[in-house]
Design a protein around this motif. Structure first.
Motif, mmCIF file in Angstrom:
data_model
loop_
_atom_site.group_PDB
_atom_site.id
_atom_site.type_symbol
_atom_site.label_atom_id
_atom_site.label_comp_id
_atom_site.label_asym_id
_atom_site.label_seq_id
_atom_site.Cartn_x
_atom_site.Cartn_y
_atom_site.Cartn_z
ATOM 1 N N LEU A 86 1.102 -1.203 0.080
ATOM 2 C CA LEU A 86 -0.448 -0.109 0.128
ATOM 3 C C LEU A 86 1.031 1.068 0.020
ATOM 4 O O LEU A 86 2.003 1.031 0.763
ATOM 5 N N GLY A 87 0.775 2.178 -0.511
ATOM 6 C CA GLY A 87 0.878 3.436 -0.852
ATOM 7 C C GLY A 87 2.504 3.766 -1.377
ATOM 8 O O GLY A 87 2.750 2.672 -1.837
ATOM 9 N N SER A 88 3.177 4.193 -0.947
ATOM 10 C CA SER A 88 4.339 4.794 -1.190
ATOM 11 C C SER A 88 5.754 4.343 -0.867
ATOM 12 O O SER A 88 5.392 4.085 0.379
ATOM 13 N N PRO A 89 6.508 3.279 -1.959
ATOM 14 C CA PRO A 89 7.777 3.285 -0.842
ATOM 15 C C PRO A 89 8.177 3.855 -0.228
ATOM 16 O O PRO A 89 9.017 3.301 1.201
ATOM 17 N N ALA A 90 8.693 4.855 -0.011
ATOM 18 C CA ALA A 90 9.233 5.900 0.904
ATOM 19 C C ALA A 90 8.328 6.517 2.310
ATOM 20 O O ALA A 90 7.438 6.202 2.383
ATOM 21 N N ARG A 91 9.232 5.624 3.023
ATOM 22 C CA ARG A 91 8.601 6.085 4.684
ATOM 23 C C ARG A 91 8.756 8.367 4.742
ATOM 24 O O ARG A 91 9.236 8.574 4.598
ATOM 25 N N THR A 92 7.026 8.266 5.620
ATOM 26 C CA THR A 92 7.052 9.176 5.447
ATOM 27 C C THR A 92 7.580 10.064 6.672
ATOM 28 O O THR A 92 7.727 9.329 8.127
ATOM 29 N N PRO A 93 8.381 11.122 6.857
ATOM 30 C CA PRO A 93 9.699 11.177 7.651
ATOM 31 C C PRO A 93 8.804 11.648 9.241
ATOM 32 O O PRO A 93 7.467 12.092 8.838
ATOM 33 N N VAL A 94 8.868 11.296 10.197
ATOM 34 C CA VAL A 94 8.313 11.652 11.441
ATOM 35 C C VAL A 94 9.134 12.731 12.152
ATOM 36 O O VAL A 94 10.302 13.397 11.690
ATOM 37 N N THR A 95 7.992 13.883 12.301
ATOM 38 C CA THR A 95 8.562 14.998 12.642
ATOM 39 C C THR A 95 8.875 15.714 13.890
ATOM 40 O O THR A 95 8.262 14.272 14.649
ATOM 41 N N THR A 96 9.992 16.192 14.009
ATOM 42 C CA THR A 96 9.967 16.155 15.642
ATOM 43 C C THR A 96 9.524 17.798 16.679
ATOM 44 O O THR A 96 9.896 18.418 17.752
ATOM 45 N N THR A 97 9.459 19.045 15.488
ATOM 46 C CA THR A 97 8.697 20.266 16.267
ATOM 47 C C THR A 97 7.192 19.538 16.297
ATOM 48 O O THR A 97 6.584 18.383 16.225
#
Length: 128
Positions: free
Chosen positions: A68-79
């Motif tokens: 499902l979706g794109s292979p790219a992992r959604t980056p985790v934001t630290t803000t």
């Protein structure tokens, strides 16, 4: 063939590891070709290997395991998220999900208040 079948998962693992054969994939995963073969027979791969591969190759587990979706992992934001951002996210949820979140927020606020009161009481008691 389903996107969630082991063959599909192994195909996606080969994509992210740039391997063309089961033997090469086994080497990249750090298992013997016989282990990979036994996964095929059982139609099962240990979840830990998938998590490790997803982390090492920065791919989404949804894509790796389910296709499902794109292979790219959604980056985790630290803000810290803004209130507007949170409200936009909440608008996409079902009423039942919103109720669950509401209950969790109420519980969290209650715990914070109890912790504040405990700190006040602890400060008021002379140390031994």
């Amino acid at each position: 063939m389903s996107n969630t079948s082991l063959v599909s998962v192994l195909h996606r693992l080969k994509q992210v590891t740039a391997t063309g054969s089961d033997s090469a994939l086994a080497g990249v995963l750090g298992v013997s070709p016989q282990t990979l073969s036994s996964w095929k027979v059982r139609d099962s791969i240990p979840y830990a290997f998938c998590i490790d591969a997803a982390e090492r190759h920065a791919v989404s587990l949804d894509w790796l395991l389910l296709g499902l979706g794109s292979p790219a992992r959604t980056p985790v934001t630290t803000t810290e998220p803004s209130a507007t951002e949170l409200l936009e996210l909440l608008q996409g949820l079902s009423p039942a999900d919103l109720q669950t979140i509401r209950l969790q927020v109420v519980d969290k606020l209650r715990l914070q208040e109890l912790e504040r009161r405990l700190d006040e009481l602890s400060a008021a008691v002379p140390s031994a």
